[in-house]
Design a protein around this motif. Structure first.
Motif, PDB file in Angstrom:
ATOM      1  N   LEU A  67       0.807  -1.215   0.000  1.00 38.88           N
ATOM      2  CA  LEU A  67       0.000   0.000   0.000  1.00 38.88           C
ATOM      3  C   LEU A  67       0.848   1.277   0.000  1.00 38.88           C
ATOM      4  O   LEU A  67       0.514   2.253  -0.673  1.00 38.88           O
ATOM      5  CB  LEU A  67      -0.930  -0.030   1.222  1.00 38.88           C
ATOM      6  N   VAL A  68       1.942   1.285   0.763  1.00 36.84           N
ATOM      7  CA  VAL A  68       2.764   2.495   0.850  1.00 36.84           C
ATOM      8  C   VAL A  68       3.337   2.845  -0.521  1.00 36.84           C
ATOM      9  O   VAL A  68       3.259   4.002  -0.968  1.00 36.84           O
ATOM     10  CB  VAL A  68       3.901   2.318   1.888  1.00 36.84           C
ATOM     11  N   GLU A  69       3.875   1.848  -1.203  1.00 33.26           N
ATOM     12  CA  GLU A  69       4.472   2.110  -2.527  1.00 33.26           C
ATOM     13  C   GLU A  69       3.392   2.505  -3.539  1.00 33.26           C
ATOM     14  O   GLU A  69       3.616   3.376  -4.393  1.00 33.26           O
ATOM     15  CB  GLU A  69       5.254   0.886  -3.004  1.00 33.26           C
ATOM     16  N   ARG A  70       2.219   1.887  -3.444  1.00 35.43           N
ATOM     17  CA  ARG A  70       1.120   2.245  -4.356  1.00 35.43           C
ATOM     18  C   ARG A  70       0.644   3.674  -4.106  1.00 35.43           C
ATOM     19  O   ARG A  70       0.322   4.412  -5.034  1.00 35.43           O
ATOM     20  CB  ARG A  70      -0.038   1.252  -4.194  1.00 35.43           C
ATOM     21  N   LEU A  71       0.619   4.069  -2.822  1.00 34.13           N
ATOM     22  CA  LEU A  71       0.212   5.438  -2.485  1.00 34.13           C
ATOM     23  C   LEU A  71       1.217   6.450  -3.036  1.00 34.13           C
ATOM     24  O   LEU A  71       0.839   7.465  -3.629  1.00 34.13           O
ATOM     25  CB  LEU A  71       0.086   5.586  -0.957  1.00 34.13           C
ATOM     26  N   LEU A  72       2.493   6.188  -2.835  1.00 32.05           N
ATOM     27  CA  LEU A  72       3.524   7.097  -3.358  1.00 32.05           C
ATOM     28  C   LEU A  72       3.407   7.246  -4.875  1.00 32.05           C
ATOM     29  O   LEU A  72       3.660   8.319  -5.425  1.00 32.05           O
ATOM     30  CB  LEU A  72       4.920   6.571  -2.987  1.00 32.05           C
ATOM     31  N   ALA A  73       2.983   6.175  -5.541  1.00 29.11           N
ATOM     32  CA  ALA A  73       2.874   6.203  -7.006  1.00 29.11           C
ATOM     33  C   ALA A  73       1.718   7.072  -7.482  1.00 29.11           C
ATOM     34  O   ALA A  73       1.789   7.657  -8.571  1.00 29.11           O
ATOM     35  CB  ALA A  73       2.713   4.776  -7.540  1.00 29.11           C
ATOM     36  N   VAL A  74       0.623   7.174  -6.683  1.00 27.25           N
ATOM     37  CA  VAL A  74      -0.549   7.947  -7.143  1.00 27.25           C
ATOM     38  C   VAL A  74      -0.531   9.394  -6.659  1.00 27.25           C
ATOM     39  O   VAL A  74      -1.340  10.202  -7.110  1.00 27.25           O
ATOM     40  CB  VAL A  74      -1.884   7.284  -6.699  1.00 27.25           C
ATOM     41  N   LEU A  75       0.377   9.736  -5.740  1.00 26.68           N
ATOM     42  CA  LEU A  75       0.418  11.121  -5.262  1.00 26.68           C
ATOM     43  C   LEU A  75       0.773  12.062  -6.407  1.00 26.68           C
ATOM     44  O   LEU A  75       1.668  11.754  -7.206  1.00 26.68           O
ATOM     45  CB  LEU A  75       1.455  11.272  -4.140  1.00 26.68           C
ATOM     46  N   PRO A  76       0.114  13.232  -6.468  1.00 25.81           N
ATOM     47  CA  PRO A  76       0.382  14.155  -7.584  1.00 25.81           C
ATOM     48  C   PRO A  76       1.648  14.997  -7.376  1.00 25.81           C
ATOM     49  O   PRO A  76       1.853  15.975  -8.071  1.00 25.81           O
ATOM     50  CB  PRO A  76      -0.870  15.047  -7.589  1.00 25.81           C
ATOM     51  N   PHE A  77       2.467  14.647  -6.394  1.00 22.76           N
ATOM     52  CA  PHE A  77       3.696  15.402  -6.111  1.00 22.76           C
ATOM     53  C   PHE A  77       4.708  14.449  -5.493  1.00 22.76           C
ATOM     54  O   PHE A  77       4.354  13.361  -5.020  1.00 22.76           O
ATOM     55  CB  PHE A  77       3.410  16.561  -5.144  1.00 22.76           C
ATOM     56  N   GLY A  78       5.960  14.865  -5.490  1.00 24.31           N
ATOM     57  CA  GLY A  78       6.989  14.075  -4.826  1.00 24.31           C
ATOM     58  C   GLY A  78       7.194  14.556  -3.401  1.00 24.31           C
ATOM     59  O   GLY A  78       6.878  15.697  -3.065  1.00 24.31           O
ATOM     60  N   LEU A  79       7.709  13.697  -2.545  1.00 23.27           N
ATOM     61  CA  LEU A  79       7.962  14.086  -1.152  1.00 23.27           C
ATOM     62  C   LEU A  79       9.228  14.927  -1.066  1.00 23.27           C
ATOM     63  O   LEU A  79      10.179  14.725  -1.825  1.00 23.27           O
ATOM     64  CB  LEU A  79       8.142  12.843  -0.274  1.00 23.27           C
ATOM     65  N   THR A  80       9.237  15.857  -0.116  1.00 25.54           N
ATOM     66  CA  THR A  80      10.470  16.592   0.173  1.00 25.54           C
ATOM     67  C   THR A  80      11.399  15.666   0.958  1.00 25.54           C
ATOM     68  O   THR A  80      10.967  14.633   1.503  1.00 25.54           O
ATOM     69  CB  THR A  80      10.188  17.847   1.018  1.00 25.54           C
ATOM     70  N   GLY A  81      12.661  16.056   1.041  1.00 26.04           N
ATOM     71  CA  GLY A  81      13.609  15.261   1.820  1.00 26.04           C
ATOM     72  C   GLY A  81      13.175  15.118   3.266  1.00 26.04           C
ATOM     73  O   GLY A  81      13.296  14.047   3.872  1.00 26.04           O
ATOM     74  N   ALA A  82      12.636  16.207   3.852  1.00 28.67           N
ATOM     75  CA  ALA A  82      12.193  16.175   5.255  1.00 28.67           C
ATOM     76  C   ALA A  82      11.011  15.227   5.426  1.00 28.67           C
ATOM     77  O   ALA A  82      10.936  14.480   6.413  1.00 28.67           O
ATOM     78  CB  ALA A  82      11.826  17.584   5.716  1.00 28.67           C
ATOM     79  N   GLN A  83      10.084  15.231   4.458  1.00 28.76           N
ATOM     80  CA  GLN A  83       8.924  14.326   4.552  1.00 28.76           C
ATOM     81  C   GLN A  83       9.376  12.866   4.465  1.00 28.76           C
ATOM     82  O   GLN A  83       8.859  12.008   5.192  1.00 28.76           O
ATOM     83  CB  GLN A  83       7.931  14.638   3.434  1.00 28.76           C
ATOM     84  N   GLN A  84      10.336  12.570   3.600  1.00 28.91           N
ATOM     85  CA  GLN A  84      10.856  11.199   3.500  1.00 28.91           C
ATOM     86  C   GLN A  84      11.504  10.780   4.812  1.00 28.91           C
ATOM     87  O   GLN A  84      11.284   9.661   5.304  1.00 28.91           O
ATOM     88  CB  GLN A  84      11.887  11.114   2.360  1.00 28.91           C
ATOM     89  N   ARG A  85      12.302  11.686   5.383  1.00 26.35           N
ATOM     90  CA  ARG A  85      13.023  11.355   6.628  1.00 26.35           C
ATOM     91  C   ARG A  85      12.061  11.044   7.766  1.00 26.35           C
ATOM     92  O   ARG A  85      12.204  10.021   8.443  1.00 26.35           O
ATOM     93  CB  ARG A  85      13.955  12.520   7.018  1.00 26.35           C
TER      94      ARG A  85
END
Length: 691
Positions: free
Chosen positions: A256-274
């Motif tokens: 689910l996490v990888e599928r969610l990241l794939a459908v988001l209309p934007f990329g995560l910032t470095g801080a959000q990933q951390r």
């Protein structure tokens, strides 16, 4: 057979049945129930009744105590009734003026009576005088007080004389034995009983300055004791939490996490990933996560919450997300539905406005586990709401909830002998000193990077006299296609506050902006009406939205580039920062206008200056802590428990460090002393520190 006499009530039962006097009720309201409560109810200030100042040597503006014989006592009736009493000693005379008085006053101060008075001396038309001094009848040999007279925090119906007697009695009875092992208290501090006796009855030669600024060693002892109890309680909570069990939640590879990241209309910032990785690591452990996710307004906390929810759901557990207002809860609901429903997840919506069959349907979905995510307001923690497998609880704007409410959410998994993981989110960053103190057992993740495309906000401060200029600026902005928020602090007339309310401002702006739609949004509107207004503003059909602080958090309209906050001096600093964060969400340069009505208090000036000087939420939080103290950061206000009464986080950092060093030693070597320390100082409040 004669009826037997009814049993006589015990003395305790008879005392309990006796109706309480007004002072007793007032004392209960102040929380003065135990002897230790009375002993720890400390004076606000002191009066010096240990010496008599001859009337002839008094100076204007001094607060003094004089004694003499009454040579005149009469009522003057010109205009309003006033009792005038003239007092004389061998050095001069003094007029006492009473605007409010009773017949007993005249008897107590009859001609020939010797009285002792205390008050502020001023020079009136008839020479020296005091207005409404304290007084009592005395004899020539009546002794003077041997210590400074305490003046205690009180309330209506609780006279100082009654309170002083009760506190003196409680101080004698209270168990003030030293609980801490020898050698653990800093050597510069006096024993607790000595410290309290000194603070309640300081000798005449005591330096009032050190008492009033709380720097006296007696005050330092109390602060140390309180901070130590608080630190012990926090460390105890941390250790207890480490023994608790929680479901180990791990995301599946390609799940689910990888599928969610794939459908988001934007990329995560470095801080959000951390911070997402920090949260995922905690969730994978078999003990409850207790983490605060903090980030400035607009830093993208919602997507991090969605990823955390995805981890829990992927592992076969449910997630609950609770927000303080229906508008904010709905904002989360819309975003998360857009992201998660296409992935086949069911999201339930639960607020106070969901009624009847629709509500029952949501309750059934949560109880059966069909709804993997439940979003709502306080309704989520009601007893009727049950979950099949609640693995993660997310609380947004955690400082807006009482700690008791957070405890209620944690108990939702009690039947399985497990605790849900807890993720708290806040756009009000927690200053480091506060995190060290109140959140000693809390892991903190910080999003310290704004998503690309956010524009800085220029803040301008104007007196209310510039109102028309601001309205003209709004007319120019909306003519160019911009959208505007206008925030008001009240929605109806108040006799106490001479403020324009939202309704009046709405009418004013409708008249000033013909051809443009001006909406009105306030807390008393039905939810459906609020949603309709917000939808029109979000879609761009409405140019100006006049609102109360219901738009404080969560509302996201990228085209809104101007925010006007009316009577800005009435708002708290963090609230002003939250409101300002509603603009600057698009590519257009944004402006926040703070309109104030003078004269400004020192606090009001400090708040407006901070807003004009910085956009940094962490700096705002630091200044806010300086101005208003720690209560609201904790949500302590809603719990009814003031968690620190004597210590000050900024000024007493050395005492705090000493308490932090000693607390684990006491827990390890002297656990009974540690428990007694917490019971004496915190009582039931210790539970709130565990939330």
């Amino acid at each position: 057979m004669p009826a037997s006499a009814p049993p006589r009530p015990s003395p305790a039962a008879a005392a309990a049945a006796k109706p309480k006097s007004a002072p007793q009720k007032a004392m209960e309201k102040l929380g003065l129930l135990r002897d230790i409560d009375l002993a720890l109810h400390l004076p606000l200030r002191y009066e010096d009744e240990t010496q008599i100042t001859p009337i002839g040597r008094t100076r204007e503006g001094d607060t003094v105590q004089c004694e003499g014989e009454v040579i005149e006592c009469r009522i003057e009736t010109r205009g309003r009734r006033v009792l005038l009493v003239r007092l004389e000693d061998e050095t001069g005379d003094l007029l006492l003026r009473f605007i409010h008085f009773y017949p007993s006053h005249q008897k107590s101060m009859a001609v020939g009576q010797r009285i002792r008075v205390r008050g502020e001396l001023r020079h009136g038309f008839f020479g020296r005088e005091m207005v409404h001094p304290t007084f009592k009848a005395v004899q020539p040999d009546t002794p003077l007080a041997e210590a400074l007279t305490p003046v205690y925090p009180a309330s209506a119906g609780l006279p100082q004389t009654y309170l002083r007697r009760a506190i003196a009695s409680g101080l004698q009875r209270a168990d003030l034995r030293e609980l801490l092992p020898q050698g653990t208290v800093p050597s510069s501090l006096p024993p607790l009983r000595d410290a309290l006796n000194f603070l309640h009855h300081p000798p005449p030669q005591a330096r009032l300055g050190t008492l009033e600024d709380h720097s006296h060693p007696a005050w330092q002892r109390l602060k140390f004791e309180e901070l130590l109890a608080q630190q012990i309680s926090q460390m105890q909570a941390q250790r207890e939490r480490a023994l608790l069990k929680a479901p180990a939640l791990r995301a599946k590879p390609g799940g689910l996490v990888e599928r969610l990241l794939a459908v988001l209309p934007f990329g995560l910032t470095g801080a959000q990933q951390r911070v997402s990785e920090e949260i995922a690591q905690d969730l994978a452990l078999g003990q409850p996560m207790h983490r605060l996710l903090q980030g400035d307004v607009g830093s993208g906390k919602t997507v991090v919450a969605a990823l955390a929810a995805a981890v829990a759901i992927d592992a076969g557990w449910q997630c609950a997300l609770m927000a303080p207002t229906e508008i904010l809860a709905e904002q989360h609901f819309k975003k998360l539905i857009d992201w998660l429903e296409p992935l086949g997840l069911q999201v339930a919506w639960l607020t106070g406005s969901v009624k009847g069959k629709a509500r029952q349907k949501m309750l059934d979905a949560a109880a059966s586990g069909a709804a993997q995510l439940v979003i709502g307001t306080h309704a989520v923690i009601e007893d009727k709401v049950t979950f099949a497998r609640l693995g993660l609880a997310i609380i947004d704007e955690q400082h807006r909830f009482g700690v008791a409410q957070r405890l209620a959410l944690r108990r939702k998994l009690a039947s399985m002998d497990l605790e849900p993981h807890m993720l708290m989110m806040s756009a009000t960053p927690i200053p480091r000193t506060l995190a060290m103190t109140y959140f000693a057992d809390l892991a903190v993740s910080t999003i310290d990077e704004l998503p690309p495309g956010r524009t800085p906000i220029v803040t301008k401060v104007f007196a209310d006299g510039k109102r028309q200029d601001v309205i003209e600026k709004i007319a120019q902005e909306v003519a160019g296609g911009a959208q505007v928020y206008w925030v008001c602090p009240l929605i109806e007339e108040s006799e106490a506050l001479d403020l324009n309310n939202a309704t009046e401002t709405h009418v004013e702006l409708v008249d000033a902006l013909p051809g443009f739609e001006v909406g009105l949004l306030h807390g008393r509107m039905p939810p459906a009406e609020k949603a309709a207004v917000m939808a029109r503003f979000s879609s761009g059909e409405m140019s100006v939205l006049v609102a109360t602080t219901v738009i404080e958090v969560g509302v996201d309209v990228p085209n809104a580039s101007l925010m006007v906050i009316e009577h800005a001096e009435r708002f708290g600093l963090s609230q002003l920062h939250q409101l300002r964060g509603r603009v600057g969400r698009g590519a257009v340069a944004s402006v926040c206008v703070l309109l104030y009505t003078g004269p400004l208090s020192d606090t009001g000036k400090s708040r407006l200056r901070a807003m004009a000087e910085t956009n940094d939420g962490f700096e705002i939080a630091r200044r806010d802590l300086d101005i208003r103290g720690p209560g609201e950061f904790m949500g302590a206000r809603q719990s009814g428990a003031e968690l620190l009464r004597f210590a000050d986080l900024q000024e007493d950092s050395l005492l705090l460090q000493a308490a932090r060093r000693l607390a684990p030693q006491l827990l390890d070597k002297y656990p009974e002393a540690a428990q007694r320390q917490v019971a004496r100082w915190l009582g039931s409040k210790a539970e709130f520190l565990k939330a």
